[in-house]
Every structure is written in structure tokens, then in C-alpha cells.
Design an enzyme around this catalytic site. Sequence first.
Site, PDB file in Angstrom:
ATOM      1  N   SER A   1     -16.316  13.035 -18.333  1.00  0.00           N
ATOM      2  CA  SER A   1     -17.657  13.679 -17.922  1.00  0.00           C
ATOM      3  C   SER A   1     -18.835  12.787 -19.098  1.00  0.00           C
ATOM      4  O   SER A   1     -18.879  11.848 -18.593  1.00  0.00           O
ATOM      5  CB  SER A   1     -17.661  14.873 -18.181  1.00  0.00           C
ATOM      6  OG  SER A   1     -18.932  15.506 -17.933  1.00  0.00           O
TER       7      SER A   1
ATOM      8  N   ASP B   1     -24.791  12.917 -15.320  1.00  0.00           N
ATOM      9  CA  ASP B   1     -24.088  12.739 -16.425  1.00  0.00           C
ATOM     10  C   ASP B   1     -22.660  11.722 -15.940  1.00  0.00           C
ATOM     11  O   ASP B   1     -22.946  11.212 -14.718  1.00  0.00           O
ATOM     12  CB  ASP B   1     -23.118  14.040 -16.997  1.00  0.00           C
ATOM     13  CG  ASP B   1     -22.363  14.772 -16.022  1.00  0.00           C
ATOM     14  OD1 ASP B   1     -22.783  14.296 -15.067  1.00  0.00           O
ATOM     15  OD2 ASP B   1     -21.491  15.352 -16.359  1.00  0.00           O
TER      16      ASP B   1
ATOM     17  N   ASP C   1     -19.725  11.919 -14.561  1.00  0.00           N
ATOM     18  CA  ASP C   1     -18.857  11.681 -13.562  1.00  0.00           C
ATOM     19  C   ASP C   1     -19.857  12.553 -12.198  1.00  0.00           C
ATOM     20  O   ASP C   1     -19.435  12.914 -11.276  1.00  0.00           O
ATOM     21  CB  ASP C   1     -17.727  12.702 -13.636  1.00  0.00           C
ATOM     22  CG  ASP C   1     -17.922  14.112 -14.104  1.00  0.00           C
ATOM     23  OD1 ASP C   1     -18.952  14.363 -14.794  1.00  0.00           O
ATOM     24  OD2 ASP C   1     -17.166  15.009 -13.766  1.00  0.00           O
TER      25      ASP C   1
ATOM     26  N   ASP D   1     -21.292  15.454 -11.755  1.00  0.00           N
ATOM     27  CA  ASP D   1     -21.373  16.903 -11.339  1.00  0.00           C
ATOM     28  C   ASP D   1     -22.516  17.637 -12.058  1.00  0.00           C
ATOM     29  O   ASP D   1     -22.906  18.638 -11.436  1.00  0.00           O
ATOM     30  CB  ASP D   1     -20.002  17.590 -11.623  1.00  0.00           C
ATOM     31  CG  ASP D   1     -19.905  17.706 -13.241  1.00  0.00           C
ATOM     32  OD1 ASP D   1     -20.413  16.920 -13.912  1.00  0.00           O
ATOM     33  OD2 ASP D   1     -18.804  18.391 -13.598  1.00  0.00           O
TER      34      ASP D   1
HETATM   35 MG    MG Z   1     -19.538  16.248 -15.847  1.00  0.00          MG
END
Ligand code: MG
Length: 452
Positions: A96, A239, A241, A243
Amino acid sequence: MPRLFGTNGVRGVVNEDMNIYLASNLGSAIGTWLAGGKVAIATDTRTSNEMLKSGVISGLLSTGCSVVDLGCAPTPVLQYHVKLTDVDHGIVITASHNPPNFNGIKCVDCDGTELSRKKEEEIEALYFNKSFERVPWDKIGGVTQDANAIEDYIKGVIKNIDSEATKSADLKVVLDCGNGAGSLVSPYLLERMGCKVVTLNAHPQGTFPGHESEPTPENLKDLIEATVNFGADLGIAHDGDADRTIIIDEKGNYLYGDRILALVTRELLRENNGGVIVTTVASSLAMDDVVKDNHGEIIYTKVGSPIVARKMMETNAIFGGEENGGLIFPKHQFCRDGGMAAAKVVEIIAKQKKPLSDLIAELPKYHLYKTKVVCPNEKKESALKEFAKRIKSEKVDLTDGVKILSEDSWVLVRPSGTEPIYRIFAEAKDVKKAEEIAEENKKIIADIIKKS
Ligand code: MG
């Protein structure tokens, strides 16, 4: 039994605790637990991804699972793929927002949500006991690729957006992908919604040359400047990744996650004539005000997006999320979704036909003050019990840590799940009051820790 999974999957430093043995053993444990299902796998853009992915895949194949490799893709793309297709489970190789020398392995359940704690414990038991079910040579699984996952995801998001409104609004967006997995999705998603898109750091690169992948105000200085200089309607950042989404208004103001959470909450309550909203005890009082003013019902949970997502399922909620920019849109899927969050904010600006800063100014304003105090992990539980005993207030919420509520303010004293600290958050109508109540309670908990 020791814990392997933290609050967001398994994380560690590459080639130290996060290594090929862990990857292959965890792949074997998950494969044994699934007893031969089909698993989709995706990665963010980190340099260690192929190494760790190969380890996880080896473990899975040795237990008879088959693997669908989605390549590099944001976590919500993998989650959407698991929800949409016949795969039984998903795994993302990502850390992340952590620095580039970290990586992680995150598991996704058959419905696309993050695994429940109970299921994680079952996998942990297999992992620590090394009780893996290896299959005979003629039952070993195979690997296929699926190149459609990103396109399916983009179509899924657009289905939940009024794209006629976004196309006719002709908005300009500066998008900072932070060299993360969002680079492969968000520029194209926003373009297809009719936005003029200027990108920063939009080539996938695991050394993160643009800036570190946590979308903090310091890391987004270039985005803030570019949003103003290009005369854009908003700036968007993800961020690593993708999400989570952080938004910059047209004046260059960095909007903390709870402002966007409240803005989207207001919009969805109006669209649905009320409904249930789920968020954590760390969220702003602005959420409470917005929900009450728009005939909704608010439910508070412990901190952690899987907890929010599962409570949303139970309560048939219309929206939910956390104050860190992780927003969950159940019509799309029950997990944090950076692409969907970006698309919804663009849609709100397009439909309201007002500058984003004006829309934000309409929301109730509180000030959050954050501080922390060091506490050894073994003292955490007893210190919290003692702290709860000393509280004289009538209105105390023990959902996660101790939250003391008064008329226009609250303070939350909460042990961190990942570090040997207590986090102390306070919110009030003015900055001074927030600081005052946070510091006052910090003194009490620090005193308890010292004497224990
Ligand atoms: Mg993330």
C-alpha cells in the site's frame, strides 16, 4: 499462536521478514485452506513483486490450486475481479503506502471483501504448523492470464456514475498516481468520464521516484501546485495500491479524508432519501451532523476497513468509509476503492455545478488534533482498563479504545494495532479546545503507563 496478518494483510521488509520462504509457505497455507480452488493474483508496482508473486504462486500450485494472473493492478481491481468472476479467492502483493523496501501479501475472500479475522486465523494455523496438503504430480495446478480485469473494473465504476453529467461538465483534473498501480487505471477512467486529465508520476515504477506513496500534504506538494497552475477543477492522488484517494480543491487546499467522506455522505443520502452510513469511531463529528441533517442513520465501528465493510453488509448501508481516504461504495463493491471515490467526487462537482471549495465550505467544520504516547504492548490492555475507570463522564463509547463524548467535542484514546503507542485524537469546534482535551487525556494515560 503468533499473528501473521496485521490490520491490512501481511507486511514486512523485503528479503528480511518478507521473503520467498514466507511467500511460498503462505501460498501453500492458503492453497491448503482452499483445498484446490481458483485464485486470482495481482501486484502493485514494487520491485520485489515478481519475486514474491512467484513464491506465492508456487505454494498455491503445489496444493492443487489454479491461478489467474492479473499482472499489475490496483487492489480494488483485483477485488472487483473476484466478485465478478468464478475465482474463489484473491491475493494482492502490495504494501500500500509503505516505503519501497517493504512489501506485503493481502488476501481477498470469495465475495471480494478482505478476509475476516476468523479465516485469517485458520490460514495462520496452517502456516505456523506447516500442515500443507501437497498434491500428486498430475494434480498440480496451472497459471492463466486475464487481461480484461482493468477494463471490467472501469466499466463497473462508470456504471455507477452519471457519465452524461461528467461529460457535459468538461472538468479539468490533475491526477498524481505516485508511480503506483493507479497509473494503469485512473487516467483512463477519468478520460472516459469526459475529464481533461493532466497526469503526474503516472508511469508504474516501484522505486517511487516522484514521491513516497503515502498521499500526505508533504508528498503532494507538486500536485497541489499543478492543480492551481493548470487551473484545474480538482487534484486527485492515490496511495500505492489505489484503494485510497485524496483530493485537492481548485484553490490548492489539501482536503483531509473526512471532508470528502462527509461530502460523499451528504450526496448519497440526498440521492437515496436517507439510509445507513457506517464509519469508525475516529471519524469527524461533521459526519454525525451531515447524517442527521439528511435523514440518515450513522453506525460507528472499530477502526479498520474490513470491519466497516462487513458492518455495511449487515446493515444494508448505502455508504461507508474511514477518515484516511478509504471510501466504500456498496453498489460497486464492499471494499475501499480509490477509482470509485475519485469518480464520485468528479460526478458531484459536475452535477452540483459549483467549485469544490464551495461544496466543502457548506459542510460543518470541526478541528481535529492528534497526538500519541508511547506504551509497551504488554501494558496496553491494563492501562486502557485503568484509564476507563478514571473517566467520570456519562457519555463514554468503548467500541475501540475509550471515546469520551461531550456536546461539541470528543476525545479518543486508542491503542495502535501496529505500533507500541496510544493514539489520542480530539475534535472540537475550535483548535484550542481540541488541543486542550487531547493533552489533558494524554497526561492521564501517560501517568497510568508510567505507574503501571
Ligand atoms: Mg492502500
